[in-house]
Design an enzyme around this catalytic site. Structure first.
Site, PDB file in Angstrom:
ATOM      1  N   SER A 179      17.445 -41.554 -12.020  1.00 41.77           N
ATOM      2  CA  SER A 179      16.225 -40.787 -12.291  1.00 41.77           C
ATOM      3  C   SER A 179      16.464 -39.578 -13.193  1.00 41.77           C
ATOM      4  CB  SER A 179      15.618 -40.289 -10.970  1.00 41.77           C
ATOM      5  OG  SER A 179      16.520 -39.421 -10.298  1.00 41.77           O
TER       6      SER A 179
ATOM      7  N   CYS B 258      -0.348   0.421   7.733  1.00 43.02           N
ATOM      8  CA  CYS B 258      -0.821   0.876   6.429  1.00 43.02           C
ATOM      9  C   CYS B 258      -2.153   1.601   6.559  1.00 43.02           C
ATOM     10  CB  CYS B 258      -0.951  -0.303   5.470  1.00 43.02           C
ATOM     11  SG  CYS B 258       0.648  -0.983   4.969  1.00 43.02           S
TER      12      CYS B 258
ATOM     13  N   ASP C 208      21.405 -39.276  -5.983  1.00 45.75           N
ATOM     14  CA  ASP C 208      21.431 -38.082  -6.836  1.00 45.75           C
ATOM     15  C   ASP C 208      22.461 -37.036  -6.400  1.00 45.75           C
ATOM     16  OD1 ASP C 208      19.399 -39.192  -8.311  1.00 45.75           O
ATOM     17  OD2 ASP C 208      17.806 -38.048  -7.330  1.00 45.75           O
TER      18      ASP C 208
ATOM     19  N   GLU D 110       0.824  -1.214   0.000  1.00 50.80           N
ATOM     20  CA  GLU D 110       0.000   0.000   0.000  1.00 50.80           C
ATOM     21  C   GLU D 110       0.855   1.261   0.000  1.00 50.80           C
ATOM     22  OE1 GLU D 110      -2.104  -2.988   2.825  1.00 50.80           O
ATOM     23  OE2 GLU D 110      -0.102  -2.626   2.003  1.00 50.80           O
TER      24      GLU D 110
ATOM     25  N   ALA E   7       8.496 -36.025  -9.763  1.00 50.38           N
ATOM     26  CA  ALA E   7       8.480 -36.203 -11.213  1.00 50.38           C
ATOM     27  C   ALA E   7       8.419 -37.695 -11.486  1.00 50.38           C
ATOM     28  CB  ALA E   7       9.725 -35.601 -11.844  1.00 50.38           C
TER      29      ALA E   7
ATOM     30  N   LEU F  65       9.902 -41.582   1.659  1.00 50.54           N
ATOM     31  CA  LEU F  65       9.589 -40.408   2.475  1.00 50.54           C
ATOM     32  C   LEU F  65       8.224 -39.864   2.100  1.00 50.54           C
ATOM     33  CD1 LEU F  65      10.282 -38.159   4.491  1.00 50.54           C
ATOM     34  CD2 LEU F  65      11.474 -36.976   2.624  1.00 50.54           C
TER      35      LEU F  65
ATOM     36  N   GLU G 280      10.835 -33.165  -1.744  1.00 49.37           N
ATOM     37  CA  GLU G 280      11.210 -33.555  -3.098  1.00 49.37           C
ATOM     38  C   GLU G 280      11.532 -35.040  -3.240  1.00 49.37           C
ATOM     39  OE1 GLU G 280      14.142 -31.161  -4.982  1.00 49.37           O
ATOM     40  OE2 GLU G 280      12.791 -29.464  -5.205  1.00 49.37           O
TER      41      GLU G 280
ATOM     42  N   CYS H 192      -2.356  -3.862   7.131  1.00 47.67           N
ATOM     43  CA  CYS H 192      -1.934  -4.013   8.524  1.00 47.67           C
ATOM     44  C   CYS H 192      -2.412  -2.802   9.331  1.00 47.67           C
ATOM     45  CB  CYS H 192      -0.419  -4.159   8.618  1.00 47.67           C
ATOM     46  SG  CYS H 192       0.510  -2.696   8.123  1.00 47.67           S
TER      47      CYS H 192
END
Length: 346
Positions: free
Chosen positions: A169, A85, A201, A53, A155, A276, A271, A76
């Site tokens: 992978s 603000c 990886d 703002e 993925a 997991l 990821e 706020c």
């Protein structure tokens, strides 16, 4: 109403310019309109700096008195690192304020509306409400539940595989998808992977593009054995070594997530790998998924699956994905959806 939606959508676009730079504050955009013309724009650029703002008021190319302010989150109204603000809006003599969504904090929710209305300023709320809340889903979760918002990104091939039997992978997804992952990492305050991902990886778990990215995420590795192989980026990094954790129960996970919340970690990106992911899905600890599907068939009964872990005894154990979206990502498809609507305001 059509004009309100148009200008609010512009404010939402501006808010996204703060992507990955405002945490633990929300992304906020603001537009000032006079005589149906935008005269000032602003967004929150970085935590600790001026709010959207204020930036919009300062950007105005003419006097803002009598104008309408469009802002993606309730302004706020309390003193912090910056002045409220609401004070700036009142002092600028803005006559109308249009807000996408209220503040999720019960201590502040609706306070700005009452302050502004008490000064004769007309206030309109809930214009593009869902988009306003979705924009800051991590912030809304963190404020309401004191823990980070958890996004699972994976993925996989069309037949649900994330790697060969021996863990190879790279690369399942296309370059366009990998570029989008870099943007997701910009959003994340922390990235979590399992030990097998580190062993196979050896990822850096950091934002690589742009190269000068300042807000690198906290790196977390889940491992019971702490056996990571001969050389690892995230473990051997003397300047920013990954945190190594291990949990046996859902209560331990909840306690850890609360601790991350206290560290101002508002968003956690998981990821992989599949074990997991399976554990966190089983414990209902995933809020949202982002799964890239490549037009490939890997096959192999021992190839690694996208979600491993516990074995449900019936389809009653399946998790339902809500509000799914399908988008193209180069040669891949990206599917997003929610397991928990924790970012919604209660």
């Amino acid at each position: 109403m059509a004009d309100d939606i148009k200008f609010m959508r512009r404010a939402l676009m501006l808010a996204k310019k703060g992507w990955g730079r405002t945490s633990p504050n929300p992304m906020v955009g603001a537009v000032i309109v006079k005589d149906n013309t935008i005269i000032g724009e602003g967004w929150h650029k970085k935590a600790g700096e001026a709010h959207a703002e204020i930036n919009a008021i300062n950007d105005a190319d003419q006097v803002v008195s009598g104008s309408t302010l469009y802002v993606t989150l309730e302004p706020c109204s309390s003193h912090g690192k910056t002045l409220p603000c609401t004070d700036a809006i009142i002092n600028a003599k803005i006559k109308r304020v249009v807000i996408a969504t209220l503040d999720p904090n019960p201590k502040h929710q609706g306070k700005a509306i009452n302050l502004l209305a008490g000064k004769g300023i007309k206030v309109t709320v809930d214009v593009e409400k869902e988009k306003g809340q979705e924009l800051n889903e991590a912030f809304f979760c963190w404020i309401q539940y004191k823990r980070p918002y958890v996004l699972l990104k994976m993925a996989m091939t069309l037949d649900g595989k994330i790697a060969t039997k021996n863990g190879i992978s790279q690369w399942i997804s296309c370059q366009t998808s990998r570029s989008k992952v870099q943007r997701i990492r910009q959003w994340a305050d922390a990235i979590m992977v399992g030990a097998e991902t580190i062993r196979v990886d050896n990822p850096q778990l950091k934002v690589r593009r742009p190269k000068n990215w300042q807000n690198q995420p906290k790196r977390i590795v889940v491992s019971k054995s702490q056996n990571f192989g001969s050389s690892t980026y995230v473990i051997d990094d003397k300047n920013n070594s990954a945190e190594i954790v291990s949990f046996n129960t859902v209560d331990e996970w909840h306690k850890y997530f609360k601790q991350l919340g206290k560290e101002n970690i508002t968003s956690l990106l998981v990821e992989g790998g599949g074990e997991l992911a399976g554990q966190l899905v089983h414990y209902n600890l995933i809020d949202k998924i982002a799964i890239f599907i490549a037009p490939k068939l890997l096959g192999g009964k021992d190839s690694r699956t996208v979600i491993g872990g516990f074995n449900p005894e019936s389809l009653i154990g399946a998790k339902t994905i809500n509000d799914m979206k399908f988008t193209r990502s180069g040669s891949d498809f990206l599917i997003t959806g929610y397991l928990n609507h924790v970012y919604r305001m209660h």
